[in-house]
Design a protein around this motif. Sequence first.
Motif, short mmCIF file in Angstrom:
data_model
loop_
_atom_site.label_atom_id
_atom_site.label_comp_id
_atom_site.label_asym_id
_atom_site.label_seq_id
_atom_site.Cartn_x
_atom_site.Cartn_y
_atom_site.Cartn_z
N PRO A 266 0.82 -1.22 0.00
CA PRO A 266 0.00 0.00 0.00
C PRO A 266 0.85 1.27 0.00
O PRO A 266 0.53 2.24 -0.68
N GLU A 267 1.95 1.25 0.75
CA GLU A 267 2.80 2.46 0.82
C GLU A 267 3.45 2.75 -0.53
O GLU A 267 3.54 3.90 -0.97
N ILE A 268 3.90 1.70 -1.20
CA ILE A 268 4.57 1.89 -2.50
C ILE A 268 3.54 2.35 -3.53
O ILE A 268 3.78 3.30 -4.30
N ASP A 269 2.39 1.69 -3.54
CA ASP A 269 1.36 2.05 -4.52
C ASP A 269 0.92 3.50 -4.32
O ASP A 269 0.78 4.26 -5.30
N ASP A 270 0.76 3.91 -3.06
CA ASP A 270 0.36 5.30 -2.80
C ASP A 270 1.43 6.28 -3.27
O ASP A 270 1.13 7.32 -3.85
N ALA A 271 2.69 5.93 -3.01
CA ALA A 271 3.80 6.82 -3.40
C ALA A 271 3.81 6.99 -4.93
O ALA A 271 3.90 8.12 -5.44
N ILE A 272 3.63 5.90 -5.64
CA ILE A 272 3.66 5.96 -7.11
C ILE A 272 2.46 6.76 -7.62
O ILE A 272 2.59 7.66 -8.46
N LYS A 273 1.29 6.45 -7.06
CA LYS A 273 0.07 7.14 -7.52
C LYS A 273 0.17 8.64 -7.28
O LYS A 273 -0.27 9.44 -8.10
N SER A 274 0.74 9.03 -6.15
CA SER A 274 0.79 10.46 -5.84
C SER A 274 1.67 11.21 -6.84
O SER A 274 1.36 12.33 -7.23
N ILE A 275 2.72 10.60 -7.30
CA ILE A 275 3.59 11.28 -8.27
C ILE A 275 2.88 11.34 -9.64
O ILE A 275 2.92 12.36 -10.33
N ILE A 276 2.22 10.26 -9.99
CA ILE A 276 1.51 10.26 -11.28
C ILE A 276 0.41 11.33 -11.25
O ILE A 276 0.21 12.07 -12.21
N ALA A 277 -0.26 11.43 -10.09
CA ALA A 277 -1.33 12.45 -9.98
C ALA A 277 -0.75 13.85 -10.14
O ALA A 277 -1.38 14.73 -10.74
N LYS A 278 0.45 14.05 -9.62
CA LYS A 278 1.06 15.40 -9.68
C LYS A 278 1.83 15.62 -10.99
O LYS A 278 2.13 16.75 -11.34
N THR A 279 2.19 14.55 -11.66
CA THR A 279 3.01 14.55 -12.88
C THR A 279 4.29 15.41 -12.75
O THR A 279 4.78 15.95 -13.72
N ASN A 280 4.82 15.48 -11.55
CA ASN A 280 6.10 16.21 -11.40
C ASN A 280 7.25 15.20 -11.46
O ASN A 280 7.95 14.97 -10.49
N PHE A 281 7.44 14.61 -12.61
CA PHE A 281 8.33 13.46 -12.74
C PHE A 281 9.81 13.82 -12.57
O PHE A 281 10.62 12.97 -12.21
N ILE A 282 10.15 15.07 -12.89
CA ILE A 282 11.56 15.49 -12.80
C ILE A 282 11.67 16.61 -11.78
O ILE A 282 10.89 17.56 -11.80
N GLN A 283 12.66 16.49 -10.90
CA GLN A 283 12.94 17.51 -9.87
C GLN A 283 11.72 17.80 -8.99
O GLN A 283 11.53 18.94 -8.56
N GLY A 284 10.91 16.80 -8.73
CA GLY A 284 9.78 16.98 -7.83
C GLY A 284 10.25 17.14 -6.38
O GLY A 284 11.40 16.84 -6.06
N GLU A 285 9.33 17.59 -5.52
CA GLU A 285 9.75 17.87 -4.13
C GLU A 285 10.18 16.61 -3.39
O GLU A 285 10.96 16.67 -2.44
N GLU A 286 9.71 15.42 -3.84
CA GLU A 286 10.12 14.18 -3.17
C GLU A 286 11.63 13.96 -3.27
O GLU A 286 12.23 13.36 -2.39
N VAL A 287 12.23 14.45 -4.36
CA VAL A 287 13.69 14.31 -4.49
C VAL A 287 14.38 15.13 -3.40
O VAL A 287 15.28 14.66 -2.71
N ARG A 288 13.90 16.37 -3.24
CA ARG A 288 14.51 17.26 -2.22
C ARG A 288 14.30 16.66 -0.81
O ARG A 288 15.19 16.69 0.02
N LEU A 289 13.11 16.12 -0.57
CA LEU A 289 12.82 15.55 0.75
C LEU A 289 13.69 14.32 1.02
O LEU A 289 14.26 14.16 2.09
N LEU A 290 13.80 13.46 0.00
CA LEU A 290 14.65 12.27 0.17
C LEU A 290 16.10 12.68 0.43
O LEU A 290 16.79 12.08 1.26
N GLU A 291 16.58 13.70 -0.29
CA GLU A 291 17.96 14.16 -0.09
C GLU A 291 18.19 14.52 1.37
O GLU A 291 19.19 14.14 1.98
N LYS A 292 17.24 15.25 1.94
CA LYS A 292 17.36 15.67 3.35
C LYS A 292 17.31 14.45 4.27
O LYS A 292 18.12 14.30 5.18
N GLU A 293 16.33 13.57 4.00
CA GLU A 293 16.11 12.44 4.91
C GLU A 293 17.27 11.43 4.84
O GLU A 293 17.72 10.93 5.86
#
Length: 364
Positions: A17-44
């Motif tokens: 469920p966590e993986i599916d949600d993560a994938i769906k949320s990016i597809i919904a936002k279509t921010n495939f490149i340089q999305g905020e998840e990249v910045r958040l992962l970098e910090k984390e």
Amino acid sequence: MRIPLCDLKAQYLYIQPEIDDAIKSIIAKTNFIQGEEVRLLEKEFAAFSGARFGVGVASGTDALHLALLALGVGPGDEVITTAHTFTATAEAIYYCGAKPVLVDIDPKSYNIDPAKIEERITVLTKAIVPVHLYGQPADMDPILDVAGRHGLPVLEDACQAHGAEYKGKRAGSLGIAACFSFYPGKNLGAYGDAGMIVTNEEKLAKWCAMMADHGRTEKYSHDCIGYGKRMDTLQAAILRAKLRHLEAWTETRRRIAALYNQKLAGVVETPYEPDWVSAVYHLYVIRVPERDKVFQRLRETGIGAGIHYPIPLHLQPAYAYLGYQRGDFPHTEEAADSILSLPIFPEMEEQIDYVVAQLKVALH
Ligand SMILES: Cc1ncc(COP(=O)(O)O)c(C=O)c1O
């Protein structure tokens, strides 16, 4: 029964469920490149590794390439590394136009032998790249000591060592910078290629981020000729979901390794883990006589054993140009002939006895 070296399917089912949600949320936002998840992962992930900055890139190889460039490694330079590693460590050095200078391993830890580094340092040496192989940190104190005396930076190849500790400090916080791979089978693996550079040096982090994104600081302003080596947002979202489980998965890997150690004591040579490290067992590597025969027998019974790596770098056709010969790195060569990786992944606790039983059969 079939037991793979690493079971990505079992892991997916555990956190679906966590993986599916993560994938769906990016597809919904279509921010495939340089999305905020990249910045958040970098910090984390930087925080997880005990470093201040993280730079998400497209692979561990790209992380190594960019970090070496950031350290000023260029044509004609030499970079010292271990003979017993995955080819990408040396490839990244080659991409910079520099020459990989290899060093034999310590036969117990399989990591670069710090005592053999100094004799390889020349006026052309630009950096030292120890690899934390199989998830066990290299012996960093003597490496940092020799590097310090020669004014050389130490770049950690931590591609197999997410969360590994050396004297209480995490891989990623030991050298000037460290490079991680999120190749799917790694302890923290993406659903494709991805990697990260972590460092405490802000300038180095900024430079790597700029170079990974076509040398730009703003959308249409390119300060340098860079590369397209960015991390996908989808991969970052998947990695963030998995990062939340990584400490627990590491604990389980360590527990599985301890069980293997117990059950295989006196049967084969089990991994050596000195008191001052906490290894994360990306691979669980034993030594066996007649390795190829044992390997074959295990494979025939459905055990996904592996060999990491059967041909050392200096004997690979790709590196023939370096001019090394068989016999140059005896401990590496001896390891390459006798090592065997047994299946290890956090979901396998109940399968250990079967692997051990099959190994005992394969040994006779
Ligand atoms: C020690 C080591 N260095 C570098 C790499 C390269 O990482 P990637 O496959 O993400 O490019 C790997 C991963 O396979 C590795 O194990």
